[in-house]
Design a protein around this motif. Structure first.
Motif, mmCIF file in Angstrom:
data_model
loop_
_atom_site.group_PDB
_atom_site.id
_atom_site.type_symbol
_atom_site.label_atom_id
_atom_site.label_comp_id
_atom_site.label_asym_id
_atom_site.label_seq_id
_atom_site.Cartn_x
_atom_site.Cartn_y
_atom_site.Cartn_z
ATOM 1 N N LEU A 42 0.831 -1.202 0.000
ATOM 2 C CA LEU A 42 0.000 0.000 0.000
ATOM 3 C C LEU A 42 0.867 1.254 0.000
ATOM 4 C CD1 LEU A 42 -2.684 1.450 0.131
ATOM 5 C CD2 LEU A 42 -2.769 0.988 2.596
ATOM 6 N N ASP A 43 1.953 1.233 0.762
ATOM 7 C CA ASP A 43 2.881 2.378 0.749
ATOM 8 C C ASP A 43 3.355 2.671 -0.667
ATOM 9 O OD1 ASP A 43 2.721 2.684 3.492
ATOM 10 O OD2 ASP A 43 4.560 1.535 3.905
ATOM 11 N N TYR A 44 3.716 1.619 -1.396
ATOM 12 C CA TYR A 44 4.251 1.811 -2.745
ATOM 13 C C TYR A 44 3.159 2.137 -3.758
ATOM 14 C CZ TYR A 44 9.028 0.659 -1.482
ATOM 15 O OH TYR A 44 10.297 0.706 -0.950
ATOM 16 N N LEU A 45 1.967 1.591 -3.554
ATOM 17 C CA LEU A 45 0.855 1.992 -4.413
ATOM 18 C C LEU A 45 0.650 3.501 -4.346
ATOM 19 C CD1 LEU A 45 -2.192 -0.471 -4.108
ATOM 20 C CD2 LEU A 45 -1.019 0.250 -6.196
ATOM 21 N N GLU A 46 0.734 4.046 -3.135
ATOM 22 C CA GLU A 46 0.560 5.489 -2.980
ATOM 23 C C GLU A 46 1.685 6.258 -3.664
ATOM 24 O OE1 GLU A 46 -2.069 6.008 1.043
ATOM 25 O OE2 GLU A 46 0.096 5.808 1.291
ATOM 26 N N ARG A 47 2.877 5.697 -3.698
ATOM 27 C CA ARG A 47 3.963 6.340 -4.445
ATOM 28 C C ARG A 47 3.651 6.364 -5.939
ATOM 29 N NH1 ARG A 47 9.949 4.573 -2.293
ATOM 30 N NH2 ARG A 47 9.502 4.472 -0.046
ATOM 31 N N GLU A 48 3.146 5.235 -6.454
ATOM 32 C CA GLU A 48 2.826 5.208 -7.872
ATOM 33 C C GLU A 48 1.690 6.186 -8.189
ATOM 34 O OE1 GLU A 48 1.630 2.239 -11.577
ATOM 35 O OE2 GLU A 48 1.539 1.455 -9.522
ATOM 36 N N ILE A 49 0.695 6.235 -7.327
ATOM 37 C CA ILE A 49 -0.408 7.178 -7.525
ATOM 38 C C ILE A 49 0.128 8.606 -7.597
ATOM 39 C CG2 ILE A 49 -2.447 8.198 -6.403
ATOM 40 C CD1 ILE A 49 -2.978 5.333 -5.259
ATOM 41 N N LEU A 83 -6.571 7.908 -3.673
ATOM 42 C CA LEU A 83 -7.046 8.052 -5.052
ATOM 43 C C LEU A 83 -7.893 9.316 -5.212
ATOM 44 C CD1 LEU A 83 -8.027 4.336 -5.817
ATOM 45 C CD2 LEU A 83 -6.131 5.618 -6.850
ATOM 46 N N ARG A 84 -8.774 9.563 -4.261
ATOM 47 C CA ARG A 84 -9.640 10.743 -4.360
ATOM 48 C C ARG A 84 -8.868 12.040 -4.143
ATOM 49 N NH1 ARG A 84 -14.956 9.795 -4.866
ATOM 50 N NH2 ARG A 84 -15.734 7.672 -4.472
ATOM 51 N N GLU A 85 -7.808 11.974 -3.383
ATOM 52 C CA GLU A 85 -6.965 13.151 -3.193
ATOM 53 C C GLU A 85 -6.256 13.544 -4.487
ATOM 54 O OE1 GLU A 85 -2.853 14.443 -0.830
ATOM 55 O OE2 GLU A 85 -3.881 12.578 -0.312
ATOM 56 N N HIS A 86 -5.862 12.544 -5.270
ATOM 57 C CA HIS A 86 -5.035 12.798 -6.448
ATOM 58 C C HIS A 86 -5.813 12.871 -7.757
ATOM 59 C CE1 HIS A 86 -1.824 11.555 -3.630
ATOM 60 N NE2 HIS A 86 -1.040 12.292 -4.395
ATOM 61 N N PHE A 87 -7.014 12.295 -7.793
ATOM 62 C CA PHE A 87 -7.806 12.270 -9.024
ATOM 63 C C PHE A 87 -9.189 12.855 -8.770
ATOM 64 C CE2 PHE A 87 -4.756 8.815 -9.550
ATOM 65 C CZ PHE A 87 -4.317 8.999 -10.855
ATOM 66 N N ALA A 88 -9.745 13.478 -9.798
ATOM 67 C CA ALA A 88 -11.120 13.969 -9.735
ATOM 68 C C ALA A 88 -12.067 12.835 -10.112
ATOM 69 C CB ALA A 88 -11.303 15.149 -10.686
ATOM 70 N N PHE A 89 -13.049 12.569 -9.267
ATOM 71 C CA PHE A 89 -14.013 11.491 -9.484
ATOM 72 C C PHE A 89 -15.370 12.071 -9.860
ATOM 73 C CE2 PHE A 89 -10.831 8.956 -7.595
ATOM 74 C CZ PHE A 89 -11.172 7.618 -7.679
ATOM 75 N N THR A 90 -16.055 11.382 -10.766
ATOM 76 C CA THR A 90 -17.442 11.704 -11.020
ATOM 77 C C THR A 90 -18.273 11.268 -9.820
ATOM 78 O OG1 THR A 90 -19.145 11.546 -12.756
ATOM 79 C CG2 THR A 90 -18.108 9.507 -12.065
ATOM 80 N N PRO A 91 -19.443 11.856 -9.571
ATOM 81 C CA PRO A 91 -20.253 11.420 -8.432
ATOM 82 C C PRO A 91 -20.591 9.925 -8.513
ATOM 83 C CG PRO A 91 -21.095 13.477 -9.322
ATOM 84 C CD PRO A 91 -20.038 13.004 -10.275
ATOM 85 N N ALA A 92 -20.748 9.310 -7.348
ATOM 86 C CA ALA A 92 -21.012 7.870 -7.295
ATOM 87 C C ALA A 92 -22.297 7.498 -8.019
ATOM 88 C CB ALA A 92 -21.080 7.405 -5.836
ATOM 89 N N THR A 93 -23.237 8.437 -8.081
ATOM 90 C CA THR A 93 -24.491 8.156 -8.774
ATOM 91 C C THR A 93 -24.295 8.029 -10.281
ATOM 92 O OG1 THR A 93 -24.909 10.540 -8.836
ATOM 93 C CG2 THR A 93 -25.930 9.281 -7.043
ATOM 94 N N GLU A 94 -23.172 8.545 -10.796
ATOM 95 C CA GLU A 94 -22.895 8.507 -12.223
ATOM 96 C C GLU A 94 -21.778 7.536 -12.587
ATOM 97 O OE1 GLU A 94 -22.075 12.459 -13.564
ATOM 98 O OE2 GLU A 94 -23.725 13.337 -12.411
#
Length: 478
Positions: free
Chosen positions: A98-105, A143-154
């Protein structure tokens, strides 16, 4: 001549011709990508990946994006599995990963900031819920900190679930994190088969997870089955199908077990003498098609079934169905960024795969580099053939006049070399072919991989030049 804009009934019709399938089915790619992953080159490096990503995600517009996260860990091994996985009971491995996943993100995200909106998310494995609830919460927050997400309803946010490892608290937590789709592995409820493949899973625990998902508002639940497993019988599989139909999942995947112990070491623990005969395997498939369609499911293609009002069925009727590394997708031609060990991205006219082992993954991220192993930049011919294969795999027809206009070619002349093989398949009743249209008929839809293979230039050239990989590297087409 059939109309290329098929009716819903035409799209989903399938005709099981056992003799034809037995005669024509062989080995071939599944076409989750074109070119297939065995054509990727180690020469595709970080510079090429960055160049293609920057070209595709310019500052001029916000593009939709799909994210895939690979979590490779499992507590126990299922003998049939061909996925990239790490079997371990040592939970410290998950914390480090998980630590390294966050590095890749953190390395990837700046390429997409302000230019992409995540409309699809999929956690696969391995077993994604090997991560604790707290670790999954941390990963989603990153993931939400680094990427913009569409609303969960969409959006479509899905996760693969092993019911043996998940309780109601985790299902509720996944819903709170925004997941709204779930894929549940079953394979077979027959205890004799479960013992043979080392996956003991009761109907009760499976139903409990699915009922909890529905009560928590999950929009779609999918179940995975496999036919061709050791000690599988028609009677036992019929009982499994009855139980699954009673659960009434929104979608079903019924995969053909690909026994390739030369590629997957865990499969060496399966007794090949206990595998069903080729004739029985076809009977198992026929049984599944008959039972599921009688229960109201429609055939989407390539192992997939769905209820008529499911989004997959709607997407196929609308012409927006797409095929990717997770199977079928409802979003038309969406870019895919894949994170984690061995994960494969599709960005514009390129594919790229991460390194396959944890040591290399950690080392490259320690060096501040993207953990790329190989990839490919597609030529115009590759892009054209990818479009053709996608259209056939998803919609079972190809409008040659439209193709000629879109690509500024004479499709009949461009594919002159393919025409002879296609004409032979037409003689077998798999398709109808003329200068305007290629229409796959109901008896050809189960053999769609055979039809798509005719457009695979890389496969044809490797045969002509006797280069690896041979067809034995691929699973049976049915």
């Amino acid at each position: 001549m059939p109309n290329p804009h098929s009716t819903a009934q035409d799209v989903h019709a399938v005709d099981f011709d056992k003799a034809l399938i037995a005669r024509l089915a062989g080995n071939g790619p599944r076409y989750t990508s074109y070119p297939t992953a065995d054509r990727f080159s180690n020469g595709f490096d970080q510079t090429q990946f960055l160049s293609e990503t920057q070209r595709r995600f310019s500052a001029e517009q916000v593009r939709p994006l799909s994210l895939y996260v690979h979590i490779p860990f499992c507590d126990t091994v299922c003998f049939y599995c061909g996925c990239n996985k790490v079997i371990t009971a040592n939970r410290s491995h998950a914390a480090r990963y998980l630590d390294y996943l966050e590095r890749e993100i953190a390395l990837q995200a700046p390429l997409f900031t302000g230019r992409a909106r995540v409309e699809q998310l999929h956690f696969g494995g391995g077993t994604p819920t090997y991560f604790t609830d707290q670790q999954l919460t941390r990963l989603m927050a990153s993931l939400r900190e680094h990427f913009a997400f569409t609303p969960a309803t969409e959006g479509e946010f899905s996760i693969e679930i092993d019911p043996r490892k998940v309780g109601s608290e985790t299902v509720a937590q996944l819903a709170a994190l925004g997941f709204n789709r779930m894929s549940v592995g079953v394979q077979d409820f027959d205890p004799v088969v479960q013992h043979a493949v080392n996956r003991i899973q009761s109907e009760a625990e499976t139903v409990a997870v699915i009922e909890e998902a529905r009560s928590c508002g999950f929009k779609s639940v999918s179940i995975d089955l496999i036919y061709g497993l050791p000690r599988q019988t028609l009677g036992g599989f019929a009982a499994t199908l009855d139980k699954v139909i009673a659960i009434r999942p929104d979608r079903l995947s019924v995969y053909n077990y690909a026994h390739m112990p030369h590629l997957f070491k865990t499969q060496r623990q399966i007794n090949a003498a206990e595998l069903p005969s080729p004739d029985t395997r076809l009977d198992l498939l026929s049984l599944a098609i008959r039972r599921l369609t009688n229960a109201g499911y429609v055939y989407i293609g390539m192992d997939h079934f769905a209820l008529p009002d499911d989004e997959l069925a709607h997407a196929q009727r609308k012409g927006t169905l797409q095929r990717n590394f997770q199977g079928y997708s409802t979003r038309d031609d969406i870019d895919l960024l894949a994170l984690g060990v061995s994960a494969i991205s599709k960005i514009g006219g390129s594919y790229s795969q991460n390194v396959r082992d944890l040591g290399s993954y950690y080392a490259q991220l320690d060096a501040g580099e993207l953990p790329l192993l190989r990839g490919i930049a597609l030529s115009r011919d590759d892009l054209l053939r990818r479009s053709v294969i996608q259209q056939l795999m998803c919609h079972f027809h190809l409008d040659l006049q439209q193709l000629s206009t879109e690509w500024q070619i004479d499709a009949r002349s461009y594919f002159a070399e393919e025409w002879q093989a296609l004409s032979m398949l037409a003689d077998d009743g798999l398709l109808v072919l003329d200068d305007a249209l290629l229409q796959v008929l109901p008896r050809g839809r189960l053999l769609i991989r055979n039809i798509a293979m005719q457009f695979d230039r890389h496969l044809r050239e490797s045969k002509v030049m006797s280069q690896a990989p041979p067809l034995q590297r691929y699973s049976q087409t049915i």
